[in-house]
Design a protein around this motif. Structure first.
Motif, PDB file in Angstrom:
ATOM      1  N   MET A  59       8.865  72.689  57.691  1.00  0.00           N
ATOM      2  CA  MET A  59       9.215  71.682  56.905  1.00  0.00           C
ATOM      3  C   MET A  59       8.145  72.335  55.611  1.00  0.00           C
ATOM      4  O   MET A  59       7.222  72.700  56.012  1.00  0.00           O
ATOM      5  CB  MET A  59       8.638  70.361  57.143  1.00  0.00           C
ATOM      6  CG  MET A  59       8.643  69.239  56.113  1.00  0.00           C
ATOM      7  SD  MET A  59       7.860  67.848  56.514  1.00  0.00           S
ATOM      8  CE  MET A  59       8.660  67.315  58.013  1.00  0.00           C
ATOM      9  N   ASP A  60       8.794  72.265  54.113  1.00  0.00           N
ATOM     10  CA  ASP A  60       7.997  72.753  53.306  1.00  0.00           C
ATOM     11  C   ASP A  60       6.593  71.841  53.207  1.00  0.00           C
ATOM     12  O   ASP A  60       6.774  70.603  53.203  1.00  0.00           O
ATOM     13  CB  ASP A  60       8.815  73.127  51.924  1.00  0.00           C
ATOM     14  CG  ASP A  60       9.356  71.716  51.438  1.00  0.00           C
ATOM     15  OD1 ASP A  60       8.455  70.961  50.978  1.00  0.00           O
ATOM     16  OD2 ASP A  60      10.709  71.521  51.460  1.00  0.00           O
ATOM     17  N   SER A  63       7.505  68.509  51.194  1.00  0.00           N
ATOM     18  CA  SER A  63       7.962  67.463  52.152  1.00  0.00           C
ATOM     19  C   SER A  63       6.774  66.686  53.066  1.00  0.00           C
ATOM     20  O   SER A  63       6.690  65.352  53.294  1.00  0.00           O
ATOM     21  CB  SER A  63       9.221  68.070  52.864  1.00  0.00           C
ATOM     22  OG  SER A  63      10.267  68.341  52.330  1.00  0.00           O
ATOM     23  N   ARG A  66       4.839  64.532  51.048  1.00  0.00           N
ATOM     24  CA  ARG A  66       5.528  63.233  50.546  1.00  0.00           C
ATOM     25  C   ARG A  66       5.325  62.223  51.968  1.00  0.00           C
ATOM     26  O   ARG A  66       5.016  61.285  51.814  1.00  0.00           O
ATOM     27  CB  ARG A  66       7.149  63.536  50.286  1.00  0.00           C
ATOM     28  CG  ARG A  66       7.735  62.134  50.314  1.00  0.00           C
ATOM     29  CD  ARG A  66       9.273  62.312  50.089  1.00  0.00           C
ATOM     30  NE  ARG A  66       9.504  63.136  48.962  1.00  0.00           N
ATOM     31  CZ  ARG A  66       9.959  64.711  48.970  1.00  0.00           C
ATOM     32  NH1 ARG A  66      10.181  64.975  50.237  1.00  0.00           N
ATOM     33  NH2 ARG A  66      10.416  65.346  47.986  1.00  0.00           N
ATOM     34  N   ARG A  67       5.549  62.833  53.031  1.00  0.00           N
ATOM     35  CA  ARG A  67       5.373  62.114  54.451  1.00  0.00           C
ATOM     36  C   ARG A  67       3.902  61.576  54.462  1.00  0.00           C
ATOM     37  O   ARG A  67       3.780  60.545  54.858  1.00  0.00           O
ATOM     38  CB  ARG A  67       5.700  63.208  55.602  1.00  0.00           C
ATOM     39  CG  ARG A  67       7.060  63.317  55.768  1.00  0.00           C
ATOM     40  CD  ARG A  67       7.802  62.354  56.192  1.00  0.00           C
ATOM     41  NE  ARG A  67       7.437  61.888  57.683  1.00  0.00           N
ATOM     42  CZ  ARG A  67       7.757  62.538  58.825  1.00  0.00           C
ATOM     43  NH1 ARG A  67       8.640  63.529  58.687  1.00  0.00           N
ATOM     44  NH2 ARG A  67       7.235  62.291  60.070  1.00  0.00           N
ATOM     45  N   LEU A  94       4.138  64.634  43.833  1.00  0.00           N
ATOM     46  CA  LEU A  94       4.307  63.931  45.117  1.00  0.00           C
ATOM     47  C   LEU A  94       3.260  63.327  45.709  1.00  0.00           C
ATOM     48  O   LEU A  94       3.279  62.902  46.816  1.00  0.00           O
ATOM     49  CB  LEU A  94       4.887  65.049  46.265  1.00  0.00           C
ATOM     50  CG  LEU A  94       6.381  65.676  45.718  1.00  0.00           C
ATOM     51  CD1 LEU A  94       6.740  66.801  46.753  1.00  0.00           C
ATOM     52  CD2 LEU A  94       7.401  64.354  46.088  1.00  0.00           C
TER      53      LEU A  94
END
Length: 230
Positions: A59-60, A63, A66-67, A94
Protein backbone atom coordinates in the motif's frame (compact mmCIF):
# COMPACT_ATOMS: atom_id res chain seq x y z
CA UNK A 1 9.28 6.95 29.66
CA UNK A 2 10.79 7.53 26.21
CA UNK A 3 8.46 8.04 23.25
CA UNK A 4 7.91 5.26 20.73
CA UNK A 5 8.39 5.97 17.03
CA UNK A 6 7.04 3.75 14.26
CA UNK A 7 9.22 3.52 11.14
CA UNK A 8 7.53 2.06 8.05
CA UNK A 9 10.02 1.44 5.24
CA UNK A 10 10.73 -1.69 3.19
CA UNK A 11 14.35 -0.64 2.59
CA UNK A 12 16.08 -2.40 5.46
CA UNK A 13 19.22 -0.24 5.33
CA UNK A 14 17.23 2.96 5.65
CA UNK A 15 15.01 1.60 8.41
CA UNK A 16 18.08 0.44 10.34
CA UNK A 17 19.82 3.80 9.85
CA UNK A 18 16.81 5.74 11.12
CA UNK A 19 16.43 3.35 14.04
CA UNK A 20 20.07 3.76 15.13
CA UNK A 21 19.94 7.57 15.07
CA UNK A 22 16.61 7.73 16.90
CA UNK A 23 17.62 5.19 19.53
CA UNK A 24 20.79 7.18 20.14
CA UNK A 25 18.48 10.04 21.13
CA UNK A 26 16.65 7.85 23.62
CA UNK A 27 13.58 6.97 21.55
CA UNK A 28 12.10 3.50 21.30
CA UNK A 29 11.72 2.45 17.67
CA UNK A 30 9.46 -0.15 16.06
CA UNK A 31 10.10 -0.95 12.38
CA UNK A 32 7.68 -2.37 9.81
CA UNK A 33 8.36 -3.24 6.17
CA UNK A 34 4.72 -3.16 5.03
CA UNK A 35 1.61 -1.07 5.58
CA UNK A 36 -0.27 -4.14 6.83
CA UNK A 37 2.31 -4.73 9.54
CA UNK A 38 2.17 -1.05 10.48
CA UNK A 39 -1.62 -1.15 10.87
CA UNK A 40 -1.27 -4.20 13.12
CA UNK A 41 1.24 -2.28 15.26
CA UNK A 42 -1.23 0.59 15.55
CA UNK A 43 -3.87 -1.82 16.80
CA UNK A 44 -1.53 -3.02 19.54
CA UNK A 45 -0.19 0.36 20.64
CA UNK A 46 -0.19 3.72 18.81
CA UNK A 47 3.23 5.42 18.68
CA UNK A 48 4.01 9.02 19.53
CA UNK A 49 5.09 9.59 15.90
CA UNK A 50 5.24 7.66 12.62
CA UNK A 51 7.76 7.89 9.77
CA UNK A 52 6.23 6.55 6.55
CA UNK A 53 7.93 5.71 3.28
CA UNK A 54 5.78 6.57 0.26
CA UNK A 55 6.76 3.48 -1.75
CA UNK A 56 5.65 0.37 0.16
CA UNK A 57 5.09 -3.09 -1.34
CA UNK A 58 1.43 -3.52 -0.33
CA UNK A 59 0.00 0.00 0.00
CA UNK A 60 1.48 3.38 -0.83
CA UNK A 61 2.40 5.65 2.04
CA UNK A 62 -0.27 8.18 1.06
CA UNK A 63 -3.02 5.58 1.53
CA UNK A 64 -1.47 4.48 4.81
CA UNK A 65 -1.37 8.09 6.00
CA UNK A 66 -5.05 8.45 5.15
CA UNK A 67 -5.89 5.29 7.09
CA UNK A 68 -3.95 6.48 10.12
CA UNK A 69 -5.64 9.88 10.11
CA UNK A 70 -9.05 8.25 10.34
CA UNK A 71 -8.40 7.46 14.00
CA UNK A 72 -5.08 9.00 15.12
CA UNK A 73 -3.65 12.51 15.49
CA UNK A 74 0.01 11.75 16.27
CA UNK A 75 2.56 13.40 13.93
CA UNK A 76 3.41 11.77 10.61
CA UNK A 77 6.66 12.39 8.72
CA UNK A 78 6.71 11.18 5.10
CA UNK A 79 9.84 9.87 3.35
CA UNK A 80 10.14 9.46 -0.40
CA UNK A 81 12.71 9.16 -3.16
CA UNK A 82 10.52 11.32 -5.38
CA UNK A 83 10.96 15.08 -5.33
CA UNK A 84 7.89 16.35 -7.21
CA UNK A 85 6.01 19.13 -5.41
CA UNK A 86 2.71 17.33 -6.08
CA UNK A 87 3.87 14.35 -4.01
CA UNK A 88 4.62 16.67 -1.12
CA UNK A 89 1.28 18.46 -1.42
CA UNK A 90 -0.54 15.12 -1.61
CA UNK A 91 1.07 13.85 1.57
CA UNK A 92 0.45 17.04 3.49
CA UNK A 93 -3.14 17.33 2.28
CA UNK A 94 -3.81 13.81 3.58
CA UNK A 95 -2.66 14.77 7.07
CA UNK A 96 1.13 14.35 7.11
CA UNK A 97 2.91 16.95 9.23
CA UNK A 98 6.25 17.01 7.45
CA UNK A 99 8.01 15.58 4.40
CA UNK A 100 11.61 14.63 3.57
CA UNK A 101 13.12 13.32 0.35
CA UNK A 102 15.74 10.59 0.08
CA UNK A 103 18.66 10.73 0.46
CA UNK A 104 18.33 12.71 3.67
CA UNK A 105 20.60 13.79 6.49
CA UNK A 106 19.79 11.58 9.52
CA UNK A 107 20.60 14.45 11.87
CA UNK A 108 18.05 16.65 10.11
CA UNK A 109 15.48 13.88 10.39
CA UNK A 110 16.12 13.60 14.13
CA UNK A 111 15.76 17.39 14.49
CA UNK A 112 12.41 17.33 12.68
CA UNK A 113 11.20 14.42 14.80
CA UNK A 114 12.04 16.38 17.95
CA UNK A 115 10.18 19.44 16.68
CA UNK A 116 7.06 17.43 15.78
CA UNK A 117 7.08 15.60 19.11
CA UNK A 118 7.41 18.82 21.12
CA UNK A 119 4.32 20.17 19.40
CA UNK A 120 2.38 16.92 19.80
CA UNK A 121 3.23 16.37 23.46
CA UNK A 122 2.23 19.95 24.23
CA UNK A 123 -1.04 19.29 22.39
CA UNK A 124 -1.68 15.87 23.92
CA UNK A 125 -1.14 16.89 27.51
CA UNK A 126 -1.09 20.61 28.14
CA UNK A 127 0.93 21.43 31.24
CA UNK A 128 -0.81 22.51 34.41
CA UNK A 129 0.83 25.91 34.12
CA UNK A 130 -0.39 26.61 30.61
CA UNK A 131 -2.13 29.91 30.10
CA UNK A 132 -5.91 29.67 30.25
CA UNK A 133 -6.63 31.16 26.87
CA UNK A 134 -9.72 30.64 24.78
CA UNK A 135 -10.88 32.44 21.66
CA UNK A 136 -14.37 32.54 20.17
CA UNK A 137 -15.09 33.80 16.65
CA UNK A 138 -18.62 33.43 15.26
CA UNK A 139 -19.19 29.91 16.57
CA UNK A 140 -15.57 28.83 16.26
CA UNK A 141 -14.07 28.22 19.70
CA UNK A 142 -10.45 27.29 20.25
CA UNK A 143 -8.90 26.60 23.66
CA UNK A 144 -5.14 26.68 24.04
CA UNK A 145 -5.23 25.14 27.51
CA UNK A 146 -7.26 22.12 26.37
CA UNK A 147 -5.89 22.13 22.82
CA UNK A 148 -9.47 21.74 21.69
CA UNK A 149 -11.44 23.26 18.83
CA UNK A 150 -15.20 23.31 18.37
CA UNK A 151 -17.37 24.74 15.61
CA UNK A 152 -20.97 25.54 16.58
CA UNK A 153 -20.62 23.19 19.54
CA UNK A 154 -19.24 20.26 17.53
CA UNK A 155 -15.64 19.22 18.11
CA UNK A 156 -13.22 19.58 15.20
CA UNK A 157 -10.37 17.07 15.42
CA UNK A 158 -7.16 18.84 14.48
CA UNK A 159 -3.61 17.56 14.35
CA UNK A 160 -1.17 19.52 16.53
CA UNK A 161 0.13 21.33 13.43
CA UNK A 162 -3.37 22.29 12.28
CA UNK A 163 -4.21 23.48 15.79
CA UNK A 164 -1.10 25.67 15.96
CA UNK A 165 -1.87 27.23 12.57
CA UNK A 166 -5.45 28.05 13.54
CA UNK A 167 -4.44 29.36 16.96
CA UNK A 168 -1.76 31.61 15.46
CA UNK A 169 -4.22 33.09 12.97
CA UNK A 170 -7.04 33.49 15.49
CA UNK A 171 -4.74 35.25 17.97
CA UNK A 172 -4.03 37.75 15.19
CA UNK A 173 -7.65 38.11 14.13
CA UNK A 174 -8.04 40.90 11.59
CA UNK A 175 -4.35 40.92 10.65
CA UNK A 176 -2.89 39.36 7.52
CA UNK A 177 -0.18 36.78 8.25
CA UNK A 178 2.24 35.91 5.46
CA UNK A 179 3.00 32.28 4.62
CA UNK A 180 6.58 32.96 5.64
CA UNK A 181 5.63 34.24 9.10
CA UNK A 182 3.15 31.41 9.64
CA UNK A 183 5.63 28.71 8.62
CA UNK A 184 8.46 30.06 10.74
CA UNK A 185 6.16 30.50 13.75
CA UNK A 186 4.61 27.02 13.57
CA UNK A 187 7.45 24.91 12.18
CA UNK A 188 10.34 26.89 13.65
CA UNK A 189 12.34 26.65 10.42
CA UNK A 190 13.42 29.08 7.73
CA UNK A 191 10.80 29.50 5.02
CA UNK A 192 11.69 28.81 1.39
CA UNK A 193 9.90 30.41 -1.56
CA UNK A 194 9.14 27.00 -3.07
CA UNK A 195 7.58 25.71 0.16
CA UNK A 196 3.96 24.53 -0.30
CA UNK A 197 3.62 23.23 3.24
CA UNK A 198 1.50 26.11 4.54
CA UNK A 199 -0.84 26.03 1.54
CA UNK A 200 -1.46 22.29 1.94
CA UNK A 201 -2.17 22.56 5.67
CA UNK A 202 -4.48 25.56 5.17
CA UNK A 203 -6.44 23.55 2.59
CA UNK A 204 -6.84 20.63 5.00
CA UNK A 205 -7.77 22.95 7.88
CA UNK A 206 -10.48 24.56 5.75
CA UNK A 207 -11.78 21.13 4.81
CA UNK A 208 -12.12 20.16 8.48
CA UNK A 209 -13.92 23.43 9.22
CA UNK A 210 -16.31 22.78 6.33
CA UNK A 211 -15.24 25.98 4.62
CA UNK A 212 -16.69 26.76 1.14
CA UNK A 213 -13.72 26.74 -1.29
CA UNK A 214 -14.59 30.05 -2.93
CA UNK A 215 -15.80 32.01 0.08
CA UNK A 216 -14.33 30.63 3.30
CA UNK A 217 -15.91 32.06 6.43
CA UNK A 218 -12.92 31.82 8.75
CA UNK A 219 -9.49 31.25 7.20
CA UNK A 220 -9.31 33.63 4.23
CA UNK A 221 -6.59 34.15 1.64
CA UNK A 222 -5.37 37.64 0.84
CA UNK A 223 -3.81 36.97 -2.54
CA UNK A 224 -0.16 37.84 -2.76
CA UNK A 225 -0.02 38.70 0.94
CA UNK A 226 -1.03 35.78 3.17
CA UNK A 227 -3.88 34.49 5.35
CA UNK A 228 -6.25 36.05 7.84
CA UNK A 229 -9.09 35.22 10.22
CA UNK A 230 -11.58 38.08 10.32
Amino acid sequence: MSETILVVDDEQEIADLVKVYLENEGYRVRCCATAAAALEELERQPPALAILDVMLPDMDGFSLCRRIRETHLFPILMLTARVEDMDKITGLSLGADDYMTKPFNPLELVARVKTLLRRYLRYDGASAGAAKEQLAIRGLCISREEHRCTLNGKEVLLTPTEFDILWYLCRRQGKVVSAEELFEAVWGEKYLDSNNTVMAHIARLREKLGEPPRKPRYVKTVWGVGYTVE
